[in-house]
Design a protein around this motif. Structure first.
Motif, PDB file in Angstrom:
ATOM      1  N   GLN A  38       0.842  -1.198   0.000  1.00 60.80           N
ATOM      2  CA  GLN A  38       0.000   0.000   0.000  1.00 60.80           C
ATOM      3  C   GLN A  38       0.873   1.243   0.000  1.00 60.80           C
ATOM      4  O   GLN A  38       1.937   1.253   0.615  1.00 60.80           O
ATOM      5  N   LYS A  39       0.402   2.260  -0.690  1.00 56.55           N
ATOM      6  CA  LYS A  39       1.201   3.478  -0.746  1.00 56.55           C
ATOM      7  C   LYS A  39       1.249   4.164   0.610  1.00 56.55           C
ATOM      8  O   LYS A  39       0.292   4.103   1.375  1.00 56.55           O
ATOM      9  N   ILE A  40       2.359   4.836   0.848  1.00 56.97           N
ATOM     10  CA  ILE A  40       2.479   5.666   2.048  1.00 56.97           C
ATOM     11  C   ILE A  40       1.738   6.965   1.782  1.00 56.97           C
ATOM     12  O   ILE A  40       1.965   7.600   0.759  1.00 56.97           O
ATOM     13  N   GLU A  41       0.842   7.315   2.681  1.00 59.12           N
ATOM     14  CA  GLU A  41       0.151   8.596   2.509  1.00 59.12           C
ATOM     15  C   GLU A  41       0.830   9.643   3.364  1.00 59.12           C
ATOM     16  O   GLU A  41       0.891   9.531   4.579  1.00 59.12           O
ATOM     17  N   GLN A  42       1.382  10.621   2.681  1.00 61.08           N
ATOM     18  CA  GLN A  42       2.163  11.648   3.368  1.00 61.08           C
ATOM     19  C   GLN A  42       1.396  12.960   3.342  1.00 61.08           C
ATOM     20  O   GLN A  42       1.038  13.442   2.275  1.00 61.08           O
ATOM     21  N   THR A  43       1.162  13.508   4.521  1.00 64.68           N
ATOM     22  CA  THR A  43       0.460  14.798   4.517  1.00 64.68           C
ATOM     23  C   THR A  43       1.418  15.928   4.121  1.00 64.68           C
ATOM     24  O   THR A  43       2.610  15.863   4.394  1.00 64.68           O
ATOM     25  N   LEU A  44       0.859  16.908   3.474  1.00 68.25           N
ATOM     26  CA  LEU A  44       1.672  18.057   3.067  1.00 68.25           C
ATOM     27  C   LEU A  44       1.607  19.167   4.119  1.00 68.25           C
ATOM     28  O   LEU A  44       2.166  20.234   3.940  1.00 68.25           O
ATOM     29  N   GLN A  45       0.890  18.894   5.209  1.00 64.15           N
ATOM     30  CA  GLN A  45       0.867  19.860   6.317  1.00 64.15           C
ATOM     31  C   GLN A  45       2.083  19.601   7.204  1.00 64.15           C
ATOM     32  O   GLN A  45       2.522  18.456   7.326  1.00 64.15           O
ATOM     33  N   GLY A  46       2.566  20.627   7.817  1.00 66.09           N
ATOM     34  CA  GLY A  46       3.637  20.425   8.801  1.00 66.09           C
ATOM     35  C   GLY A  46       4.973  20.213   8.110  1.00 66.09           C
ATOM     36  O   GLY A  46       5.053  19.500   7.114  1.00 66.09           O
ATOM     37  N   MET A  47       5.983  20.860   8.638  1.00 65.78           N
ATOM     38  CA  MET A  47       7.295  20.770   7.993  1.00 65.78           C
ATOM     39  C   MET A  47       8.150  19.746   8.716  1.00 65.78           C
ATOM     40  O   MET A  47       8.909  20.059   9.627  1.00 65.78           O
ATOM     41  N   THR A  48       7.991  18.504   8.302  1.00 65.83           N
ATOM     42  CA  THR A  48       8.695  17.419   8.983  1.00 65.83           C
ATOM     43  C   THR A  48       9.885  16.957   8.143  1.00 65.83           C
ATOM     44  O   THR A  48      10.007  17.316   6.980  1.00 65.83           O
ATOM     45  N   SER A  49      10.721  16.141   8.776  1.00 64.46           N
ATOM     46  CA  SER A  49      11.870  15.572   8.054  1.00 64.46           C
ATOM     47  C   SER A  49      11.532  14.139   7.658  1.00 64.46           C
ATOM     48  O   SER A  49      10.607  13.531   8.211  1.00 64.46           O
ATOM     49  N   PHE A  50      12.293  13.603   6.743  1.00 68.07           N
ATOM     50  CA  PHE A  50      12.089  12.216   6.322  1.00 68.07           C
ATOM     51  C   PHE A  50      12.213  11.281   7.530  1.00 68.07           C
ATOM     52  O   PHE A  50      11.395  10.374   7.724  1.00 68.07           O
ATOM     53  N   THR A  51      13.223  11.536   8.348  1.00 61.93           N
ATOM     54  CA  THR A  51      13.454  10.699   9.532  1.00 61.93           C
ATOM     55  C   THR A  51      12.218  10.708  10.446  1.00 61.93           C
ATOM     56  O   THR A  51      11.750   9.646  10.884  1.00 61.93           O
ATOM     57  N   GLU A  52      11.687  11.902  10.696  1.00 60.52           N
ATOM     58  CA  GLU A  52      10.497  12.003  11.556  1.00 60.52           C
ATOM     59  C   GLU A  52       9.298  11.295  10.922  1.00 60.52           C
ATOM     60  O   GLU A  52       8.553  10.582  11.606  1.00 60.52           O
TER      61      GLU A  52
END
Ligand code: 16G
Length: 241
Positions: free
Chosen positions: A76-90
């Motif tokens: 299943q695809k990873i759903e990544q929100t575009l809210q919030g300025m996170t890092s890949f690690t987080e």
């Protein structure tokens, strides 16, 4: 199972039914789905109808075909929100996945006109050029190319960028990362990216360019991250004014 009197086309109903089975865990990633013949018997429809459903699901990345073997359920695809300025690690840790990186390039280069402008520095000033493959649970997810003014992070080295760059900037330098502008664009992988991401040639990727600034307004990075489109989808919440 299917409602033959419904105005919903049969192929669509089959897709919905199969997606439900995947969602409920009846089919898990890697499982081979029944053959066209079996499915046409189960659903009491023609093989052509079944084929249409399967082709749609393959095109949507829900299933994948392997020549001579069969059709299987994709991750299943990873759903990544575009809210919030996170890092890949987080992002990966928040999902319970283990992030890691493979460093492809770590160089100091003079800023060309475009980067100098984006980063608010003079041409020829030094930039770190960092290129990493980002992995989640050892699966390659993105190729990421980062430019950072060298004067901002004088101690940066190859070892540090195997881990989290944001953590290093915040914890070691005490920087306050503020905000970013992002641009998303679809492209297809070239031969090198295909090899690095372990995807077939010409696979689609979603490229996000992030231009980030610290809370005091200092631009600190320009990053291009090419995410596998077969593994990622992006979401955002929007409000009508
Ligand atoms: C994300 C950011 C990237 C940032 C990186 C830091 C996007 C589109 N990009 O990949 O701009 O440099 O995280 O990750 O989200 P790190 O702290 O794990 O090195």
């Amino acid at each position: 199972m299917l409602d033959k009197r419904s105005p919903m086309p049969m192929y669509y109903q089959i897709e919905e039914h199969m997606k439900q089975k995947i969602q409920q865990g009846e089919f898990v990633p890697g499982d081979m789905i029944p053959s066209e013949r079996e499915l046409s018997e189960t659903y009491e429809v023609s093989r052509m109808t079944v084929r249409q459903s399967i082709t749609n699901m393959v095109n949507d990345g829900i299933l994948y075909r392997e020549k001579g073997r069969g059709t299987f359920v994709a991750e299943q695809k990873i759903e990544q929100t575009l809210q919030g300025m996170t890092s890949f690690t987080e992002d990966m840790k928040a999902r319970g996945m283990v992030p890691s990186s493979r460093l492809l390039h770590f160089d100091v280069v003079p800023a060309q006109a475009e980067m100098a402008e984006k980063l608010g520095i003079n041409q020829e000033e030094e930039l770190f050029l960092i290129q990493r493959i980002r992995f989640a649970d050892q699966e390659p997810m993105a190729v990421e190319t980062t430019f950072i003014p060298a004067k901002l992070v004088p101690g940066l080295n190859q070892e540090i960028v195997q881990g989290s760059l944001y953590e290093y900037m915040e914890a070691t330098h005490g920087y306050q990362i503020g905000r970013a502008t992002q641009l998303i664009e679809a492209t297809i992988v070239d031969q090198q990216e295909a090899e690095l991401l372990q995807v077939p040639l010409s696979s689609p990727v979603l490229v996000i360019e992030r231009n980030s600034v610290l809370t005091d307004g200092t631009p600190f990075e320009v990053v291009k991250s090419a995410y596998r489109a077969d593994r990622y989808k992006f979401s955002s919440d929007i409000t009508r004014k």
